[in-house]
Design a protein around this motif. Structure first.
Motif, mmCIF file in Angstrom:
data_model
loop_
_atom_site.group_PDB
_atom_site.id
_atom_site.type_symbol
_atom_site.label_atom_id
_atom_site.label_comp_id
_atom_site.label_asym_id
_atom_site.label_seq_id
_atom_site.Cartn_x
_atom_site.Cartn_y
_atom_site.Cartn_z
ATOM 1 N N LYS A 114 0.851 -1.019 -0.095
ATOM 2 C CA LYS A 114 -0.026 0.053 0.060
ATOM 3 C C LYS A 114 0.905 1.193 -0.089
ATOM 4 O O LYS A 114 2.150 1.352 0.476
ATOM 5 N N MET A 115 0.344 2.219 -0.380
ATOM 6 C CA MET A 115 1.118 3.808 -0.304
ATOM 7 C C MET A 115 1.423 4.167 0.944
ATOM 8 O O MET A 115 2.634 4.504 1.001
ATOM 9 N N GLN A 116 0.813 3.745 1.827
ATOM 10 C CA GLN A 116 1.276 4.101 3.262
ATOM 11 C C GLN A 116 2.630 3.188 3.773
ATOM 12 O O GLN A 116 3.571 4.171 4.054
ATOM 13 N N THR A 117 2.638 2.157 3.377
ATOM 14 C CA THR A 117 3.913 1.324 3.663
ATOM 15 C C THR A 117 5.047 1.971 2.876
ATOM 16 O O THR A 117 6.263 1.930 3.189
ATOM 17 N N LEU A 118 4.778 2.251 1.560
ATOM 18 C CA LEU A 118 5.639 2.650 0.621
ATOM 19 C C LEU A 118 6.288 3.873 1.127
ATOM 20 O O LEU A 118 7.435 4.169 1.254
ATOM 21 N N GLU A 119 5.588 4.743 1.662
ATOM 22 C CA GLU A 119 5.807 6.211 1.852
ATOM 23 C C GLU A 119 6.804 5.971 3.404
ATOM 24 O O GLU A 119 7.676 6.642 3.518
ATOM 25 N N GLU A 120 6.397 5.227 4.142
ATOM 26 C CA GLU A 120 7.119 4.676 5.494
ATOM 27 C C GLU A 120 8.531 4.045 5.101
ATOM 28 O O GLU A 120 9.607 4.709 5.585
ATOM 29 N N LEU A 121 8.518 3.324 4.089
ATOM 30 C CA LEU A 121 9.822 2.775 3.566
ATOM 31 C C LEU A 121 10.673 3.918 2.964
ATOM 32 O O LEU A 121 11.882 3.740 3.409
ATOM 33 N N ILE A 122 10.048 4.868 2.260
ATOM 34 C CA ILE A 122 11.009 5.938 1.508
ATOM 35 C C ILE A 122 11.553 6.602 2.627
ATOM 36 O O ILE A 122 12.587 7.305 2.751
ATOM 37 N N LYS A 123 10.858 7.178 3.634
ATOM 38 C CA LYS A 123 11.207 8.016 4.843
ATOM 39 C C LYS A 123 12.460 7.255 5.587
ATOM 40 O O LYS A 123 13.307 7.945 5.885
ATOM 41 N N LYS A 124 12.154 5.994 5.872
ATOM 42 C CA LYS A 124 13.306 5.154 6.576
ATOM 43 C C LYS A 124 14.656 5.401 5.788
ATOM 44 O O LYS A 124 15.664 5.643 6.134
ATOM 45 N N ARG A 125 14.478 4.984 4.438
ATOM 46 C CA ARG A 125 15.569 5.206 3.694
ATOM 47 C C ARG A 125 16.515 6.468 3.428
ATOM 48 O O ARG A 125 17.591 6.979 3.482
ATOM 49 N N ILE A 126 15.474 7.676 3.411
ATOM 50 C CA ILE A 126 15.924 8.965 3.564
ATOM 51 C C ILE A 126 16.547 9.379 4.692
ATOM 52 O O ILE A 126 17.517 9.946 4.747
ATOM 53 N N ASN A 127 15.945 8.973 5.790
ATOM 54 C CA ASN A 127 16.494 9.018 7.066
ATOM 55 C C ASN A 127 18.125 8.469 7.343
ATOM 56 O O ASN A 127 18.841 9.023 7.779
ATOM 57 N N GLY A 128 17.967 7.310 6.906
ATOM 58 C CA GLY A 128 19.464 6.531 6.541
ATOM 59 C C GLY A 128 20.447 7.275 5.834
ATOM 60 O O GLY A 128 21.646 7.270 6.464
ATOM 61 N N VAL A 129 20.148 7.856 4.535
ATOM 62 C CA VAL A 129 20.998 8.480 3.826
ATOM 63 C C VAL A 129 21.397 9.806 4.380
ATOM 64 O O VAL A 129 22.682 10.026 4.551
ATOM 65 N N ILE A 130 20.482 10.533 5.319
ATOM 66 C CA ILE A 130 20.866 11.722 6.205
ATOM 67 C C ILE A 130 21.936 11.188 7.149
ATOM 68 O O ILE A 130 22.865 11.984 7.402
ATOM 69 N N ALA A 131 21.478 10.101 7.711
ATOM 70 C CA ALA A 131 22.871 9.562 8.809
ATOM 71 C C ALA A 131 23.979 9.390 8.134
ATOM 72 O O ALA A 131 24.996 9.818 8.760
ATOM 73 N N ILE A 132 23.985 8.824 7.054
ATOM 74 C CA ILE A 132 25.289 8.410 6.561
ATOM 75 C C ILE A 132 25.942 9.700 6.228
ATOM 76 O O ILE A 132 27.367 9.616 6.073
ATOM 77 N N LEU A 133 25.344 10.628 5.432
ATOM 78 C CA LEU A 133 25.744 11.888 5.126
ATOM 79 C C LEU A 133 26.360 12.671 6.428
ATOM 80 O O LEU A 133 27.590 13.285 6.146
ATOM 81 N N ARG A 134 25.855 12.642 7.326
ATOM 82 C CA ARG A 134 26.120 13.321 8.613
ATOM 83 C C ARG A 134 27.525 12.604 9.210
ATOM 84 O O ARG A 134 28.420 13.209 9.703
ATOM 85 N N ASP A 135 27.346 11.514 9.073
ATOM 86 C CA ASP A 135 28.647 10.547 9.591
ATOM 87 C C ASP A 135 29.760 10.795 8.647
ATOM 88 O O ASP A 135 30.998 11.118 9.059
ATOM 89 N N ILE A 136 29.663 11.053 7.425
ATOM 90 C CA ILE A 136 30.504 11.247 6.696
ATOM 91 C C ILE A 136 31.245 12.714 6.747
ATOM 92 O O ILE A 136 32.555 13.058 6.722
ATOM 93 N N GLU A 137 30.426 13.493 7.071
ATOM 94 C CA GLU A 137 30.706 15.023 7.171
ATOM 95 C C GLU A 137 31.572 14.917 8.759
ATOM 96 O O GLU A 137 32.517 15.708 8.744
ATOM 97 N N LYS A 138 30.965 14.254 9.507
ATOM 98 C CA LYS A 138 31.900 14.310 10.969
ATOM 99 C C LYS A 138 33.040 13.677 10.689
ATOM 100 O O LYS A 138 34.224 14.245 11.454
ATOM 101 N N SER A 139 33.328 12.469 10.084
ATOM 102 C CA SER A 139 34.605 11.678 10.214
ATOM 103 C C SER A 139 35.413 11.988 9.338
ATOM 104 O O SER A 139 36.636 11.694 9.275
ATOM 105 N N GLN A 140 34.816 12.538 8.059
ATOM 106 C CA GLN A 140 35.697 12.602 6.882
ATOM 107 C C GLN A 140 36.029 14.074 6.454
ATOM 108 O O GLN A 140 36.956 14.487 6.324
ATOM 109 N N THR A 141 34.860 14.934 6.386
ATOM 110 C CA THR A 141 35.093 16.202 5.844
ATOM 111 C C THR A 141 35.491 17.142 6.554
ATOM 112 O O THR A 141 36.454 17.815 6.335
ATOM 113 N N LYS A 142 35.038 17.340 7.960
ATOM 114 C CA LYS A 142 35.512 18.282 9.079
ATOM 115 C C LYS A 142 37.020 18.152 9.309
ATOM 116 O O LYS A 142 37.811 18.799 9.356
#
Length: 138
Positions: free
Chosen positions: A59-87
């Motif tokens: 259903k659309m609701q489960t797809l939306e939840e899945l997409i939100k989880k994946r986006i949050n995962g990508v954001i977490a990865i980018l923040r980790d890269i910023e903290k551990s590599q970029t800065k």
């Protein structure tokens, strides 16, 4: 009566009893007449280019939840890269550039007292010579 279809006559089609019961129940759920329910269903399939035999998946609701989880995962990865590599890399580069800056050497004031006007020339001990106007010769 159905709006826009008042003057049309009814036709009959043969449908199995179990299917008719299920269809009538569905028609009551969406608060439409049986004719309008069937018309809405046909238009839905035509507009979306799907057939009733296809599975639409989750259903659309489960797809939306899945997409939100994946986006949050990508954001977490980018923040980790910023903290551990970029800065840390930026900090190292800044410290290297601060150390690599040439130290300012004091200018030596030289006077020519050869009889003409006194000319004052500035020069650095090892690098560029300056003229009396203070501009570097290149």
């Amino acid at each position: 009566m159905d709006k826009g279809y008042e003057k049309e006559r009814f036709e009959s089609i043969s449908i199995k009893t179990s299917v008719v019961k299920k269809f009538r129940q569905f028609s009551r759920q969406i608060s439409k007449s049986q004719s309008m329910t069937l018309l809405l269903m046909l238009e839905f399939f035509e507009d979306n280019g799907i057939s009733p035999g296809e599975n639409l998946g989750p259903k659309m609701q489960t797809l939306e939840e899945l997409i939100k989880k994946r986006i949050n995962g990508v954001i977490a990865i980018l923040r980790d890269i910023e903290k551990s590599q970029t800065k840390p890399t930026v900090a190292m580069m800044e410290s290297l550039f601060k150390e690599a800056e040439p130290k300012k050497k004091p200018l030596i004031l030289e006077k020519n007292a050869a009889g003409k006007k006194e000319k004052i020339r500035f020069r650095e001990t090892e690098s560029t010579r300056f003229t009396t106007e203070g501009r570097a010769k290149r």
